[in-house]
Design a protein around this motif. Sequence first.
Motif, mmCIF file in Angstrom:
data_model
loop_
_atom_site.group_PDB
_atom_site.id
_atom_site.type_symbol
_atom_site.label_atom_id
_atom_site.label_comp_id
_atom_site.label_asym_id
_atom_site.label_seq_id
_atom_site.Cartn_x
_atom_site.Cartn_y
_atom_site.Cartn_z
ATOM 1 N N VAL A 1 16.833 51.903 72.266
ATOM 2 C CA VAL A 1 16.147 50.904 73.070
ATOM 3 C C VAL A 1 15.938 51.384 74.504
ATOM 4 C CG1 VAL A 1 18.275 49.704 73.712
ATOM 5 C CG2 VAL A 1 16.106 48.462 73.730
ATOM 6 N N PHE A 2 16.875 52.182 75.034
ATOM 7 C CA PHE A 2 16.763 52.631 76.422
ATOM 8 C C PHE A 2 15.699 53.706 76.605
ATOM 9 C CE2 PHE A 2 21.020 50.772 76.317
ATOM 10 C CZ PHE A 2 20.966 49.969 77.452
ATOM 11 N N SER A 3 15.194 54.252 75.507
ATOM 12 C CA SER A 3 14.103 55.225 75.611
ATOM 13 C C SER A 3 12.805 54.552 76.020
ATOM 14 C CB SER A 3 13.914 55.952 74.273
ATOM 15 O OG SER A 3 15.088 56.661 73.919
ATOM 16 N N LYS A 4 12.773 53.218 75.921
ATOM 17 C CA LYS A 4 11.589 52.458 76.338
ATOM 18 C C LYS A 4 11.561 52.215 77.842
ATOM 19 C CE LYS A 4 11.248 49.734 72.049
ATOM 20 N NZ LYS A 4 11.249 48.347 71.515
ATOM 21 N N ALA A 5 12.692 52.317 78.483
ATOM 22 C CA ALA A 5 12.783 52.009 79.911
ATOM 23 C C ALA A 5 12.271 53.167 80.758
ATOM 24 C CB ALA A 5 14.226 51.693 80.288
ATOM 25 N N LYS A 6 11.610 52.846 81.843
ATOM 26 C CA LYS A 6 11.238 53.886 82.799
ATOM 27 C C LYS A 6 12.522 54.460 83.393
ATOM 28 C CE LYS A 6 6.747 52.050 84.297
ATOM 29 N NZ LYS A 6 5.986 51.531 85.465
ATOM 30 N N PRO A 7 12.563 55.757 83.624
ATOM 31 C CA PRO A 7 13.777 56.369 84.181
ATOM 32 C C PRO A 7 14.248 55.710 85.472
ATOM 33 C CG PRO A 7 12.310 58.063 83.383
ATOM 34 C CD PRO A 7 11.548 56.773 83.256
ATOM 35 N N SER A 8 13.304 55.363 86.358
ATOM 36 C CA SER A 8 13.685 54.737 87.631
ATOM 37 C C SER A 8 14.331 53.376 87.407
ATOM 38 C CB SER A 8 12.456 54.583 88.526
ATOM 39 O OG SER A 8 11.451 53.807 87.880
ATOM 40 N N VAL A 9 13.804 52.614 86.453
ATOM 41 C CA VAL A 9 14.332 51.279 86.175
ATOM 42 C C VAL A 9 15.721 51.356 85.560
ATOM 43 C CG1 VAL A 9 13.947 49.113 84.943
ATOM 44 C CG2 VAL A 9 12.000 50.361 85.886
ATOM 45 N N LEU A 10 15.905 52.274 84.619
ATOM 46 C CA LEU A 10 17.209 52.419 83.971
ATOM 47 C C LEU A 10 18.265 52.839 84.983
ATOM 48 C CD1 LEU A 10 19.109 52.496 81.598
ATOM 49 C CD2 LEU A 10 18.168 54.727 80.944
ATOM 50 N N LEU B 1 10.500 51.105 95.032
ATOM 51 C CA LEU B 1 10.108 51.678 93.743
ATOM 52 C C LEU B 1 9.149 50.773 92.967
ATOM 53 C CD1 LEU B 1 13.609 53.027 92.587
ATOM 54 C CD2 LEU B 1 11.727 54.336 93.584
ATOM 55 N N LYS B 2 8.860 49.589 93.528
ATOM 56 C CA LYS B 2 7.944 48.620 92.925
ATOM 57 C C LYS B 2 8.404 48.177 91.534
ATOM 58 C CE LYS B 2 3.962 50.321 95.533
ATOM 59 N NZ LYS B 2 2.585 50.884 95.491
ATOM 60 N N ILE B 3 9.690 47.831 91.456
ATOM 61 C CA ILE B 3 10.282 47.324 90.217
ATOM 62 C C ILE B 3 10.423 45.816 90.348
ATOM 63 C CG2 ILE B 3 12.316 47.377 88.716
ATOM 64 C CD1 ILE B 3 12.861 50.213 89.748
ATOM 65 N N SER B 4 9.867 45.072 89.413
ATOM 66 C CA SER B 4 9.897 43.615 89.485
ATOM 67 C C SER B 4 11.297 43.081 89.171
ATOM 68 C CB SER B 4 8.900 43.002 88.507
ATOM 69 O OG SER B 4 9.305 43.250 87.167
ATOM 70 N N ASP B 5 11.573 41.854 89.625
ATOM 71 C CA ASP B 5 12.868 41.222 89.351
ATOM 72 C C ASP B 5 13.093 41.052 87.852
ATOM 73 O OD1 ASP B 5 13.415 41.030 92.037
ATOM 74 O OD2 ASP B 5 12.696 38.973 92.235
ATOM 75 N N LEU C 1 13.961 44.450 86.194
ATOM 76 C CA LEU C 1 15.319 44.884 86.528
ATOM 77 C C LEU C 1 16.351 44.044 85.793
ATOM 78 C CD1 LEU C 1 17.118 46.745 88.244
ATOM 79 C CD2 LEU C 1 17.046 45.006 90.045
ATOM 80 N N LEU C 2 16.145 42.715 85.746
ATOM 81 C CA LEU C 2 17.079 41.834 85.052
ATOM 82 C C LEU C 2 17.127 42.158 83.562
ATOM 83 C CD1 LEU C 2 18.962 39.371 85.012
ATOM 84 C CD2 LEU C 2 16.929 37.920 84.738
ATOM 85 N N HIS C 3 15.958 42.407 82.970
ATOM 86 C CA HIS C 3 15.882 42.708 81.536
ATOM 87 C C HIS C 3 16.733 43.927 81.186
ATOM 88 C CE1 HIS C 3 14.098 43.271 77.542
ATOM 89 N NE2 HIS C 3 13.930 44.540 77.862
#
Length: 334
Positions: free
Chosen positions: A192-201, A229-233, A236-238
Motif C-alpha cells: 500500500v505504501f508504494s502508492k504514496a509519494k515519497p515526500s508524503v510518506l 511541499l504542497k501536501i494537503s491536510d 498527510l492525515l491519510h
Amino acid sequence: MRDLQAVDSLLLKELKSCCAKECNFLPREAGLKLIESSSVENCRAVSSKCRDSRVEELWGLTSFFGYSTQTFVHAVNFLDRFLTVMKVQPKHLPCIGVCCLHIAAKMVEDDSNVSPIHELIRISQSKFTVPDLCRMEKIVMEKLGVKPEAVTPLTFLHLLYSAFTSWSVEREELPSIESLEAQLKACLCRLVFSKAKPSVLALSLFAQEFDTHQSSKLMRILHALQGYLKISDGELLHWKQHVAKCMTEYCSTECNKPNNKKLVWIISKKTAQNLQCSHYSVPGLPTIPEGSWDESESEDFCEDMSSGEDSPWGSPGSDGEGAFFPSKFLQSMK
C-alpha cells in the motif's frame, strides 16, 4: 515561510527539486492495482502477499549482508517499478527480488562490501543459478533505466531530518534517524505504501512521531514544511493513519515472534556424512533438522520456484523487533 527561515536555503531548493522529480520514480498505479487484485492462488500473477513476503526477505538479506537502508529502499523501488511494468509469474519473483537487491548494492555500497552473486543465491536459499540472475539483471536494467539518483522516501527522510535539526537547535524530542529509517523499512514491506509519494510518506513518518511528543515547536515546522511541499491536510492525515497502523502491526507480539518454520541447513554431502557418524558422541543435545542441497539438483530459471512464504528469510531484519518503533505503539501492546 517565516518558520522556515532557520532552514538552509540550499536544503529547501533540494527539497523542491526532489519534489519535481519524485513522480518519475513511482511504480505505475495501474500495475499496483493489478497486484492488489491478484489472489495468492493465481500462479500466473504476483499477489500483494507474495510481493510483501519477498520484500521482507530482502530486509532480512539486507541485515545479513550489512547493507545500508539506502540499498534496501532502492531495491524495493526497483522491484515495485519492475512488477508494475512487466507481467511476472510468482515463480520468477525470487530471482527478480535478489536481482534488484544486487543492483542496488552495486550502486550504493563500496565494491568491497558487495556480496558475490553466488553468495546471495546461497544465503537466500533460492534455486535459480548465477546465469539466471545475470540475465534478469540485464532485463531489469533495460526496462527501468536504473539511475543511482532515484528519488525515494529515504531521500526526503534525510532532507526533512536535516531541516528539522537545523531549525530545532536543541533537538529535543526529535527521533533518531535510525529509528525513522527502521520505520520506513517496515512501511515498505506493505504494498500500500508504494502508492504514496515519497515526500508524503517521509513527512507522515515525522507526523506520527510528533503526535507522540505533542511538541508545538516541532509541529509548527512540520506544517511549514508541509505547505512548502504542497501536501494537503487530507493527504498527510491519510498516510499518517496508514503509518500508525503499520507501526502497531510491527510492534505486536505476533509480528515479533521468531519464525517457527524449520531452517534448512545447506551443507555439503561430506559434512552430512561426518555428522551422521559423529552425532552419537554428543549426548543430551536436541535433534537439529537437517537437509542437504545437491548442486546437481539446481533447477532452471523457468522451473517452479518458491513464492517466498516458506522461506527462512520471511521475517523482518534485525531492526524489525520493536526497539526502533514509536513508544506509544509499544506501550499499547502491554
